[in-house]
Design a protein around this motif. Structure first.
Motif, short mmCIF file in Angstrom:
data_model
loop_
_atom_site.label_atom_id
_atom_site.label_comp_id
_atom_site.label_asym_id
_atom_site.label_seq_id
_atom_site.Cartn_x
_atom_site.Cartn_y
_atom_site.Cartn_z
N VAL A 86 0.84 -1.20 0.00
CA VAL A 86 0.00 0.00 0.00
C VAL A 86 0.88 1.25 0.00
O VAL A 86 1.67 1.46 0.92
CB VAL A 86 -0.93 0.01 1.22
CG1 VAL A 86 -1.85 1.23 1.18
CG2 VAL A 86 -1.77 -1.27 1.25
N GLU A 99 -3.59 3.73 6.38
CA GLU A 99 -3.70 4.12 4.97
C GLU A 99 -4.67 5.29 4.79
O GLU A 99 -5.67 5.41 5.50
CB GLU A 99 -4.13 2.93 4.11
CG GLU A 99 -5.60 2.55 4.19
CD GLU A 99 -6.06 1.73 2.99
OE1 GLU A 99 -5.41 1.76 1.94
OE2 GLU A 99 -7.10 1.07 3.11
N ARG A 148 -8.21 3.74 -0.02
CA ARG A 148 -9.16 2.65 0.23
C ARG A 148 -8.66 1.31 -0.27
O ARG A 148 -9.39 0.33 -0.24
CB ARG A 148 -10.50 2.98 -0.44
CG ARG A 148 -11.15 4.26 0.08
CD ARG A 148 -12.45 4.54 -0.64
NE ARG A 148 -13.09 5.75 -0.13
CZ ARG A 148 -14.23 6.25 -0.59
NH1 ARG A 148 -14.85 5.62 -1.61
NH2 ARG A 148 -14.74 7.36 -0.08
N CYS A 149 -7.42 1.27 -0.74
CA CYS A 149 -6.93 0.06 -1.40
C CYS A 149 -6.89 -1.13 -0.46
O CYS A 149 -7.37 -2.21 -0.78
CB CYS A 149 -5.56 0.33 -2.00
SG CYS A 149 -4.84 -1.13 -2.77
N ARG A 156 -10.34 -2.27 0.51
CA ARG A 156 -10.98 -2.97 -0.61
C ARG A 156 -10.41 -4.38 -0.75
O ARG A 156 -11.14 -5.35 -0.99
CB ARG A 156 -10.79 -2.16 -1.89
CG ARG A 156 -11.47 -2.76 -3.11
CD ARG A 156 -11.50 -1.78 -4.26
NE ARG A 156 -10.16 -1.31 -4.61
CZ ARG A 156 -9.74 -0.06 -4.45
NH1 ARG A 156 -10.54 0.86 -3.93
NH2 ARG A 156 -8.52 0.31 -4.81
N ASP A 190 -3.01 -5.91 -6.24
CA ASP A 190 -2.06 -5.05 -5.55
C ASP A 190 -2.46 -3.59 -5.75
O ASP A 190 -3.25 -3.26 -6.64
CB ASP A 190 -0.64 -5.28 -6.08
CG ASP A 190 0.43 -4.87 -5.08
OD1 ASP A 190 0.08 -4.51 -3.95
OD2 ASP A 190 1.62 -4.93 -5.43
N CYS A 191 -1.95 -2.73 -4.92
CA CYS A 191 -2.33 -1.31 -4.96
C CYS A 191 -1.38 -0.54 -5.87
O CYS A 191 -0.24 -0.27 -5.48
CB CYS A 191 -2.30 -0.71 -3.56
SG CYS A 191 -3.41 -1.50 -2.39
N SER A 237 -2.15 2.48 -6.77
CA SER A 237 -2.24 3.78 -6.10
C SER A 237 -3.01 3.55 -4.82
O SER A 237 -3.87 2.69 -4.74
CB SER A 237 -2.95 4.81 -6.97
OG SER A 237 -4.28 4.41 -7.21
N GLY A 238 -2.67 4.32 -3.79
CA GLY A 238 -3.31 4.12 -2.50
C GLY A 238 -3.80 5.41 -1.91
O GLY A 238 -3.56 5.68 -0.74
#
Length: 689
Positions: free
Chosen positions: A451, A462, A465-466, A469, A482-483, A485-486
């Motif tokens: 993240v 964080e 919302r990664c 989610r 995978d994230c 963008s976070g």
């Protein structure tokens, strides 16, 4: 040997699956087939808003029977919001030594949608909170490495033979006892930091009892490397991650700056001065060990992470002031809460588990020599830009006075074949992504999610919302990605202030010294905004919520003096951000009125007056006019409204719960959605390079 902070949002833990509902009656009970039973009653009978239920589970102190006695584990349950729970979450705290039950509601909020249909169960690890908290006064008071070493041996003697009962292995069997007492066949485990070590060990020992694993900020099941090599390696990557996307145009490579500063510190300390909120200077000595600790503290503190690249860049170029200020500030990393958490338990578990920098079984009197040999065997390249002396100064051999005891063996491969979600903060050096990736490669069904913009304790920290989610999809059986963008960074990277008055470019239309002074004044106002915002944020992180009720906020200047924000306005007392330029005076909160005196050995001296649209006056005998916007007035005025700016709900929830646990009866707690997200200070004045 990672610690998890007990302040605010950074020390949170848990996850979910498989159980019966907790009823709304004042008391409820669960029973498994073997007859174990736990009675759950309202934790706070007089608080109708507290839906949690509490009970105790009695377990043997020493399951081998060598040491008699029992431990009553304090259990706290947050009921699901649905009529019937679809599963049970057991949350494992960090530390070791952190009590989990005071944070149970915040843990449930962090789990979000996953917790709505599942009950969340926490319990205080044996030796913490209301599960027979261990306490050693000398250890709690110790501040130096020498004092800690002496206190460790004294603490071991005070605990006596019972010390063998406070291992991670014992906590693994405690989880099983709690599960059985709740009467559920299988549970999901959600753990953060040290809790991940315990969670994986439980899943290895009782794989048929685990439906899912969520491991946030991973500590390897064998424990952390006592020489912290993965942490040191990750520091270069983390600094580059902070600067990605052109956030640090003032430096070519922040990792190279770190190495340059490290090499400089190898020759001796860098000395500087930090000014407090009343303008009083305190000398600060920056050593390699203090720099290491600063980088580690950044895991919990976004303020520190945002300021690090500029401070390292300045220090690499000979300006020690920003780095000395960071090193000298109160740590953004919280210690343990002395009412619930336990330093003694941290020491007992760490030293008993065998995560020590000498071979297992080394007698006490031989440990100093063994430690020296083990440390000398670590290649210097694996510790760069720090050295062997830095690790000695950090006191990583604090277990050397702990008596020899049975050492827990790590789980044997293969590790459990259960679905596992591993969450790693891109900017976490305490439990770096590298450790999570190594564990993910060993778990048959593991998914690793990194993240961005996040340090330690991913779900609690964080800004996007990664991770949340990914958690929902993991429990829902969907594909976890995978994230890339976070969310945006909570705090933009701090830009460096000028280190020399002569390097400033004169403001357009105002040549010479007066023009440079105008440029310095603009840079100073950007610094004032940043300083006040940082102070507000730091006070809230520390659990000091008086700022929300209008208490004055004070900050020292980078080069001297102070600024105060109170109900009437901004009061500056020889505040200095640029060498040789000071500003004194008062400005109203609405910024439409005020007078400032500009002084200092380098400045074109004079007086400036605020008006609705511009600041006018004379500097060095020359008339000047500065548009209010050029002084960062929007940023400055936002300091007044900052407490109303909402931050991630998990941060606010954890801060509220910690405040409720720590505040005296009747004291106010942090209101909803009032944790601040900080605005960005304007670009400092242009500098001739």
């Amino acid at each position: 040997m990672r610690t998890t902070s007990s302040r605010g949002a950074v020390a949170l833990l848990l996850a979910a699956a498989g159980a019966a509902a907790i009823g709304s009656a004042p008391a409820a009970a669960a029973e498994d087939r073997g007859g174990a039973r736990i009675a759950l009653r309202r934790c706070a009978p007089r608080d109708g808003s507290d839906r949690t239920r509490c009970g105790t589970v009695a377990v043997p102190l020493d399951r081998s029977g060598a040491v008699p006695g029992a431990v009553r584990l304090r259990v706290r349950v947050v009921p699901s919001r649905t009529r019937r729970a679809s599963g049970t979450v057991i949350a494992l705290a960090g530390g070791p030594g952190q009590a989990a039950t005071p944070l149970a509601p915040a843990m449930a909020e962090i789990l979000g949608a996953v917790a709505r249909s599942r009950r969340v169960v926490t319990f205080d690890q044996r030796g913490t909170g209301r599960s027979g908290r261990l306490a050693c006064a000398a250890l709690d008071r110790a501040r130096t490495n020498r004092a800690i070493t002496a206190a460790v041996g004294d603490c071991a003697r005070r605990i006596g033979p019972r010390r063998v009962a406070y291992t991670s292995s014992a906590s693994v069997d405690d989880i099983e006892a709690v599960r059985a007492a709740l009467g559920v066949e299988r549970v999901a485990l959600y753990a953060v930091s040290y809790g991940t070590k315990v969670a994986v060990s439980y899943a290895a020992r009782y794989p048929h009892r685990v439906s899912r694993l969520v491991l946030d900020s991973v500590v390897p099941p064998e424990g952390s490397d006592p020489f912290m090599r993965s942490t040191i390696v990750s520091m270069r990557r983390v600094l580059r991650a902070i600067c990605k996307g052109g956030a640090c145009r003032f430096t070519r490579d922040p990792a190279a700056d770190l190495h340059a500063v490290g090499r400089r510190l190898a020759r001796g300390p860098i000395r500087g001065v930090r000014y407090d909120g009343r303008g009083r200077g305190r000398r600060v000595s920056v050593t390699q060990a203090r720099l290491f600790s600063l980088l580690l503290a950044g895991d919990f503190d976004p303020l520190t992470r945002a300021a690090l690249p500029a401070a390292l860049s300045a220090a690499a170029r000979g300006d020690a002031a920003p780095l000395a200020r960071l090193v000298g500030q109160p740590s953004g990393e919280a210690g343990l809460d002395d009412r619930h958490d336990s330093h003694a338990l941290f020491i007992a578990t760490t030293c008993e588990d065998g995560g020590v920098p000498w071979p297992t079984g080394t007698p006490v009197e031989q440990r100093p020599g063994a430690f020296a040999r083990e440390l000398a065997a670590v290649p210097a390249a694996e510790l760069a830009p720090f050295g062997h002396a830095t690790l000695r100064a950090l006191g990583i051999d604090y277990c050397r006075t702990w008596p020899e005891s049975p050492i827990e063996q790590p789980p044997v491969a293969p590790l459990p074949d259960v679905p596992a979600l591993l969450l790693a903060g891109e900017e976490d050096v305490r439990t770096p992504r590298e450790d999570a990736a190594a564990l993910a490669a060993r778990l048959p069904r593991a998914t690793l999610v990194t993240v961005p913009h996040t340090g330690h304790s991913v779900l609690g920290a964080e800004t996007g919302r990664c991770a949340g989610r990914a958690l929902r999809r993991f429990f829902g059986g969907g594909r976890v990605r995978d994230c890339r963008s976070g969310g945006r960074r909570l705090l933009d990277v701090v830009r460096p202030l000028p280190s020399r008055f002569g390097a400033l470019r004169p403001a357009s239309g105002t040549p010479g010294r007066a023009g440079r002074t105008v440029t310095a004044v603009a840079a100073t106002f950007g610094a004032i905004a940043s300083d006040l915002m940082s102070e507000i944020y730091a006070r809230l992180l520390a659990g000091d919520f008086g700022v929300l009720s209008g208490e004055p906020v004070r900050s020292g200047g980078l080069r001297g003096g102070s600024v105060e924000l109170n109900g009437k306005g901004f009061v500056l007392r020889r505040y200095s951000a640029v060498p040789g330029v000071t500003i004194s005076g008062t400005i109203r909160v609405d910024l439409d009125r005020g007078a400032l005196r500009v002084g200092g050995r380098s400045a074109a001296r004079g007086t400036l007056r605020f008006g609705p649209r511009a600041v006018t006056g004379r500097l060095g005998g020359r008339a000047v006019r500065i548009p209010v916007g050029a002084l960062g007035s929007a940023t400055l005025s936002s300091a007044v409204a900052a407490p109303a700016i909402p931050a991630p709900s998990a941060l606010a929830a954890a801060a509220r719960e910690r405040a409720r646990a720590l505040a005296p009866d009747g004291a106010p707690t942090l209101p909803a959605a009032s944790f601040p997200g900080l605005p960005t200070a304007p670009e400092p004045a242009a500098v001739d390079r």
